[in-house]
Design an enzyme around this catalytic site. Structure first.
Site, PDB file in Angstrom:
ATOM      1  N   GLU A   1       0.795  -1.237   0.000  1.00 15.97           N
ATOM      2  CA  GLU A   1       0.000   0.000   0.000  1.00 15.97           C
ATOM      3  C   GLU A   1       0.833   1.297   0.000  1.00 15.97           C
ATOM      4  O   GLU A   1       0.854   2.028   0.991  1.00 15.97           O
ATOM      5  CB  GLU A   1      -0.998  -0.036   1.168  1.00 15.97           C
ATOM      6  CG  GLU A   1      -1.977  -1.195   0.997  1.00 15.97           C
ATOM      7  CD  GLU A   1      -3.133  -1.244   1.995  1.00 15.97           C
ATOM      8  OE1 GLU A   1      -3.183  -0.417   2.930  1.00 15.97           O
ATOM      9  OE2 GLU A   1      -3.998  -2.126   1.841  1.00 15.97           O
TER      10      GLU A   1
ATOM     11  N   GLU B   1      -4.503  -9.095  -1.064  1.00 18.46           N
ATOM     12  CA  GLU B   1      -4.979  -8.929   0.313  1.00 18.46           C
ATOM     13  C   GLU B   1      -6.474  -8.646   0.371  1.00 18.46           C
ATOM     14  O   GLU B   1      -7.004  -7.848  -0.407  1.00 18.46           O
ATOM     15  CB  GLU B   1      -4.240  -7.785   1.029  1.00 18.46           C
ATOM     16  CG  GLU B   1      -4.519  -7.743   2.530  1.00 18.46           C
ATOM     17  CD  GLU B   1      -3.797  -6.590   3.224  1.00 18.46           C
ATOM     18  OE1 GLU B   1      -2.573  -6.437   3.017  1.00 18.46           O
ATOM     19  OE2 GLU B   1      -4.457  -5.837   3.960  1.00 18.46           O
TER      20      GLU B   1
END
Length: 518
Positions: free
Chosen positions: A256, A361
């Site tokens: 991220e 994820e």
């Protein structure tokens, strides 16, 4: 014999029969919309082998809000269709992507929870995910050093100014927990596990903000000493794990990157813009891997929400210098509801078909209004299945869940960012609960083995059913159907190669059909 002793003996013999012959779910209701299946050191329900029957018959596996869990059935292929209701037609000449695999993440928290059980229960839990009678996980994402699902903040190179990484060392969490568990998972698995590494943050001394958390990126510019050291850190990680006979299929460019661009971000993050990521890959990470003992390790960019596509892919992949080192684009599932799959995944695939899309994820219980563990939530199982089907129908080649196991609070997590997991551990009772999301994963991971190729399916009318179809490497067909509606839906499948398969999707259910064509 006293009646109470007789009852005890009866229940013991009943349990022995259960363990030997059957593998039904021992269900428990915790007051949500469905049930969990409880497992202990001596018993756990399992699906067993799922070979489709001979031509002329088909097998079905059903899970539902009502409490079915991978309930096996068989049906007969018909020569003629009913001509009424919904027909799903297999279009086997429309061929799309091939599957890499499904799996979950061996975070520090997952390892702590698995190891909090007795040796026999640990083995049982690992078998559920990785053994041939389990659900066929073949992908494991491994955080490089700490993340929010750790009990402390650390990296592998915390000595300031150590640009040559002379003091690089794996942590106790790797050596005593994650590595032994990964080795055990590999030993149980019929094939080689595809390990995938993601880093949350570079060491604080390499970063503009001097901290693992919050808004910060690497000091200097791509090609500079911090960027070079951070690329070398990846190679050192691969070297250390290889000493334990664990090799990685892929690394991502970092978890991220958008998080590290947010002011006061609460846990470990490393900010990159798409331009910085492009230049770091082309000048530092790509060359470092290429010159190392791991030149075949795949590099996946983004590792963030599909909200950032196709922009991120355009910036990074249209650069020939970065593109030659890259194999795929990794996406997370958060905010998927905000961004249609066609304009993110679909457009990215049509612009860059030579790079695969991989989901790295997902977890339930992350939303502020729906947080943490919900034992027995069927709604969350449907969220998983809906997202997986949508991803698969938009060229994604694999789907990775987040923590393999958490405790009943949804941790440990040092920043109290508690979420849900398909397996919840109660170490005091030495049991674990398989959530509805575990079975959601199973409907895909157990059947869609590596190399399975998605093919077309067309519906004769508008329908509430969601579905995706694959032809496996042995030529058998797998069709997965999700019914999120309140109604039972009758339908038939037409595979021109074999005939008509009559079937029914109960309300709030997930159904996998499998059949041979020759």
């Amino acid at each position: 014999m006293s009646s109470s002793l007789g009852l005890v003996l009866l229940s013991v013999s009943a349990l022995l029969v259960l363990s030997a012959g059957s593998s039904k779910c021992i269900s428990r209701n915790f007051g949500h919309d469905s049930v969990v299946c409880e497992c202990n050191s001596t018993y756990c329900d399992s699906v067993g082998s799922v070979r489709p029957p001979p031509v002329g018959r088909f097998s079905s596996y059903l899970s539902s809000m009502e409490g079915s869990r991978m309930e096996a059935g068989e049906g007969r292929v018909q020569k003629n269709g009913s001509g009424t209701g919904l027909r799903l037609t297999l279009v086997s000449y429309q061929k799309y992507q091939k599957i890499r695999g499904f799996g979950g993440s061996m975070t520090d928290a997952a390892a702590i929870n698995i190891l909090s059980l007795s040796a026999a229960s640990q083995e049982q839990l690992l078998r559920q995910y990785f053994s041939p009678e389990g659900i066929g996980y073949s992908v494991v994402r491994v955080p490089m050093a700490s993340c929010d699902f750790s009990t402390r903040l650390y990296t592998y190179a915390d000595s300031p100014g150590d640009y040559s990484l002379d003091n690089f060392t794996l942590a106790a969490e790797d050596v005593h927990m994650k590595i032994p568990l990964l080795q055990r998972a590999q030993a149980l698995s019929p094939g080689r596990l595809s390990l995938l590494a993601s880093a949350w943050s570079a060491p604080a001394w390499m970063k503009t903000n001097g901290a693992l958390t919050g808004k910060g990126s690497l000091k200097g510019q791509p090609g500079g000493k911090e960027h070079k050291a951070w690329a070398r850190y990846y190679v050192r990680f691969l070297e250390e794990y290889s000493k334990h006979n664990l090799s990685f299929w892929a690394v991502t460019t970092g978890n991220e990157p958008s998080a590290g661009q947010m002011t006061n971000y609460s846990f470990q993050a490393l900010g990159f813009t798409a331009e910085e990521q492009r230049d770091w890959v082309s000048l530092d990470l790509g060359p470092a891997l290429h010159a190392s003992s791991f030149p075949r390790t795949h590099v996946l960019i983004l590792d963030d929400n599909r909200l950032l596509l196709p922009h991120w892919a355009k910036v990074v992949l249209s650069d020939i210098h970065a593109g030659r080192y890259i194999h795929g684009v990794a996406v997370h599932w958060y905010l998927d509801g905000v961004v249609p799959a066609d304009i993110s995944l679909g457009v990215t695939h049509s612009l860059y078909p030579e790079y695969y899309l991989f989901a790295t994820e997902a977890c339930a219980g992350w939303r502020p209004l729906d947080r943490g563990v919900k034992l027995g939530s069927w709604d969350r199982a449907e969220q998983y299945a809906h997202d997986i089907i949508q991803d698969l129908n938009h060229h994604v080649v694999g789907w990775t869940d987040w923590n393999l196991a958490l405790d009943q609070t949804g941790g440990p997590n040092w920043v109290k960012n508690f979420v849900d997991s398909p397996v919840i551990v109660d170490s005091k009772r030495d049991v674990f609960y398989k959530q509805p999301t575990f079975y959601s994963m199973a409907h895909f991971s157990k059947f869609l083995l590596e190399g399975s190729q998605r093919v077309g399916v067309s519906a004769s009318t508008e329908t509430d059913l969601e579905f995706t179809a694959f032809i496996r490497t042995d030529g058998s067909v797998v069709l997965i159907i999700l019914n999120r509606s309140l109604s039972e839906i009758q339908f038939e499948v037409w595979d021109p190669a074999v005939g008509f398969l009559p079937s029914t999707a109960p309300p709030h259910s997930l159904l996998t059909l499998a059949w041979n064509t020759h």
